[in-house]
Write a protein that holds these residues in place. Structure first.
Motif, PDB file in Angstrom:
ATOM      1  N   VAL A   2      11.874  18.133 -10.687  1.00  0.00           N
ATOM      2  CA  VAL A   2      10.832  17.357 -10.027  1.00  0.00           C
ATOM      3  C   VAL A   2       9.579  18.198  -9.852  1.00  0.00           C
ATOM      4  O   VAL A   2       9.629  19.328  -9.360  1.00  0.00           O
ATOM      5  CB  VAL A   2      11.322  16.855  -8.637  1.00  0.00           C
ATOM      6  CG1 VAL A   2      10.196  16.166  -7.909  1.00  0.00           C
ATOM      7  CG2 VAL A   2      12.502  15.920  -8.802  1.00  0.00           C
ATOM      8  N   GLU A  34      10.540  11.340  -8.148  1.00  0.00           N
ATOM      9  CA  GLU A  34      11.274  11.499  -6.890  1.00  0.00           C
ATOM     10  C   GLU A  34      11.584  10.138  -6.285  1.00  0.00           C
ATOM     11  O   GLU A  34      10.756   9.221  -6.339  1.00  0.00           O
ATOM     12  CB  GLU A  34      10.442  12.304  -5.885  1.00  0.00           C
ATOM     13  CG  GLU A  34      11.145  12.461  -4.534  1.00  0.00           C
ATOM     14  CD  GLU A  34      10.280  13.153  -3.478  1.00  0.00           C
ATOM     15  OE1 GLU A  34      10.865  13.769  -2.564  1.00  0.00           O
ATOM     16  OE2 GLU A  34       9.037  13.062  -3.561  1.00  0.00           O
ATOM     17  N   HIS A  36      12.004   8.736  -2.753  1.00  0.00           N
ATOM     18  CA  HIS A  36      11.619   9.203  -1.418  1.00  0.00           C
ATOM     19  C   HIS A  36      11.934   8.119  -0.393  1.00  0.00           C
ATOM     20  O   HIS A  36      11.398   7.009  -0.457  1.00  0.00           O
ATOM     21  CB  HIS A  36      10.116   9.512  -1.404  1.00  0.00           C
ATOM     22  CG  HIS A  36       9.652  10.276  -0.203  1.00  0.00           C
ATOM     23  ND1 HIS A  36       9.372  11.618  -0.250  1.00  0.00           N
ATOM     24  CD2 HIS A  36       9.433   9.892   1.076  1.00  0.00           C
ATOM     25  CE1 HIS A  36       8.989  12.024   0.943  1.00  0.00           C
ATOM     26  NE2 HIS A  36       9.019  10.989   1.771  1.00  0.00           N
ATOM     27  N   GLN A 213      15.973  12.006  -2.699  1.00  0.00           N
ATOM     28  CA  GLN A 213      15.940  13.469  -2.605  1.00  0.00           C
ATOM     29  C   GLN A 213      15.348  13.918  -1.265  1.00  0.00           C
ATOM     30  O   GLN A 213      15.848  14.835  -0.634  1.00  0.00           O
ATOM     31  CB  GLN A 213      15.109  14.059  -3.756  1.00  0.00           C
ATOM     32  CG  GLN A 213      15.775  13.957  -5.116  1.00  0.00           C
ATOM     33  CD  GLN A 213      15.742  12.534  -5.669  1.00  0.00           C
ATOM     34  OE1 GLN A 213      14.676  11.940  -5.808  1.00  0.00           O
ATOM     35  NE2 GLN A 213      16.904  11.986  -5.969  1.00  0.00           N
TER      36      GLN A 213
END
Length: 510
Positions: A2, A34, A36, A213
């Motif tokens: 990432v 990502e 999130h 993540q």
């Protein structure tokens, strides 16, 4: 790996409404590739933040950058042009139109001359996009014929069609089975690997830890923290979300030997066949099974919504043949329905009015409602249940799902029913309110109420139940008690014999 360069950077976002500051200086960033999480209780500001990002609402202060470029969002079209797509909890489509037509809704491909829609070209392009997501979806098929999970894939396809770099998903699994979530999780991982950034909003912590993540936590419109989920426990995340430690207490049985409800050989002539069980005073009886196994249909028969074609129901030893919900309520049975917004509340009426619906005669004299008496009882009930904000005169549609659920439960306490039927009691409810609903169910059982709970969440069934009935294909396949109540046992009884070969029971929904 990432990238550390933000795909999306949000700084100092503020948004207010009359009397409310919904967002108060919120800042966070999302990296390319990502997933999130955006977490918080209902009212924390998550939906407002998504509406600002998608151009539905204009922020009062702060800035938004995508790939370093500052955005000035005035309308949803501005967000789409910047590569931001929104997938709402309530899916945005027109049921009668085809998949392809919904994909191009508002922006159709035009044939030569620009007057007619190029339907074949739309379907061909739709087929290309869907080939990587779910090739079984036919672009020419009306979208209402698809499963909810497939309709959601169409929403994702629309975002990819417009080359979205950032996709915000608001409660994407609220109507999905566990196996459908697994498919969605795999798709999200593919998108992440391709560099798409995803903002994932969910009350389900197991999902968040599975697909995300990092996560940003909001509380009361304020930024609390951004955490690396690989280095943070679920308990810590929940504590930051609600501002206190959530006590995960074990179930304490209050079941007695006194039957409150007996169901004998009940059937509806369609789905339910020969259902028999006994529910005791003070007992919480869980009802598990696959989606479509007949759980909700059984509750509807007991609640008098649907007419039984065979069998009988006894309440406190007295036989009944329910021809309407009114008759079931008169016998002491109350239903907290699965579709809260559709079947449980009158959105534009006050909390007090919603509480009074099944027991209006108690609050009226000579045909006139005694509003002071109603308001006082509603206030007392909602104080016991911690209604937030504590305003029973406010329209119930303006409250969060958890507070709406409290009002529906309060309705049956006002009606003084002895038997409560809960169908998916915590669906769409944040984790703090979920804990409060569990506590309410425990307290009701301690008061001697007989409670039947349908849930698709196995941890919820295990947390609440004295015994667990498992339904399979319209029949009660097993009743489990004590040490028999395990996820593996429930799954083993829930899955039809024809589907068991070659499958892991632990992977199946229950």
């Amino acid at each position: 790996m990432v990238s550390q360069t933000p795909r999306l950077a949000v700084a100092g976002i503020e948004k207010g409404f009359p009397g409310i500051k919904a967002l108060d200086g919120v800042s966070f960033d999302v990296r390319p590739g990502e997933v999130h999480g955006l977490l918080g209780e209902n009212g924390a500001g998550k939906s407002t933040m998504l509406n600002v990002l998608s151009g539905v609402l204009k922020a009062n202060a702060g800035e938004i950058r995508v790939d370093g470029q500052r955005l000035d969002l005035h309308r949803p079209g501005d967000a789409r042009a910047a590569g931001i797509a929104m997938i709402h909890q309530e899916l945005q489509h027109i049921p009668a139109l085809t998949v392809a037509q919904n994909l191009y809704l508002g922006r159709p491909l035009k044939a030569a001359g620009g007057l007619l829609v190029a339907r074949r070209a739309q379907e061909a392009r739709a087929r290309e996009i869907l080939a990587d997501l779910d090739p079984t979806i036919d672009p020419a098929r009306p979208i209402h014929e698809l499963k909810v999970a497939q309709q959601q894939i169409v929403e994702i396809a629309r975002a990819l069609l417009y080359e979205a770099k950032i996709i915000a998903m608001d409660e994407p699994t609220s109507s999905l089975t566990p196996s459908e979530f697994e498919s969605l999780a795999a798709l999200i991982e593919r998108l992440r690997q391709e560099g798409v950034s995803i903002i994932y909003v969910s009350h389900k912590m197991d999902e968040v830890f599975r697909v995300c993540q990092r996560a940003t936590i909001l509380r009361d419109g304020r930024f609390i923290a951004t955490v690396d989920l690989a280095e943070t426990s679920e308990a810590e995340v929940v504590s930051r979300m609600v501002g206190r430690d959530i006590q995960h207490e074990r179930h304490v049985s209050h079941a007695t030997a006194t039957p409150a409800l007996r169901v004998e050989s009940l059937g509806d002539g369609r789905m339910i066949r020969d259902a028999s069980f006994t529910l005791h005073r003070g007992e919480v009886l869980g009802l598990a099974g696959l989606v479509g196994s007949g759980r909700t249909e059984l509750l509807r028969l007991v609640a008098g919504i649907d007419r039984a074609r065979s069998g009988r129901i006894q309440v406190n030893g007295q036989a009944h043949t329910f021809r309407s919900p009114r008759e079931a309520i008169a016998a002491g049975i109350g239903l907290v329905p699965e579709e809260r917004k559709k079947d449980g509340i009158v959105r534009d009426r006050s909390v007090a009015s919603n509480i009074a619906l099944p027991s209006m005669r108690r609050f009226s004299r000579m045909g006139l409602i005694r509003r002071r008496v109603l308001r006082q009882e509603a206030t007392d009930l909602m104080q016991q249940m911690n209604l937030r904000p504590p305003n029973v005169d406010r329209a119930i549609g303006q409250f969060s799902g958890g507070n709406q659920q409290k009002a529906i439960i309060g309705r049956w306490l006002a009606a003084d029913v002895d038997i409560l039927l809960f169908d998916e009691p915590t669906r769409g409810i944040d984790i703090g309110a979920k804990s409060e609903i569990y506590d309410l169910i425990e307290k009701l059982a301690a008061q001697g109420k007989a409670i039947l709970v349908v849930s698709s969440e196995l941890p919820e069934i295990l947390r609440l139940s004295d015994r667990v009935m498992v339904m399979r294909e319209g029949q009660i396949a097993a009743t489990l008690a004590g040490a028999e109540i395990t996820e593996a046992n429930i799954a083993a009884h829930a899955i039809p014999q024809s589907k068991r070969r070659g499958r892991s029971l632990a992977a199946e929904p229950a």
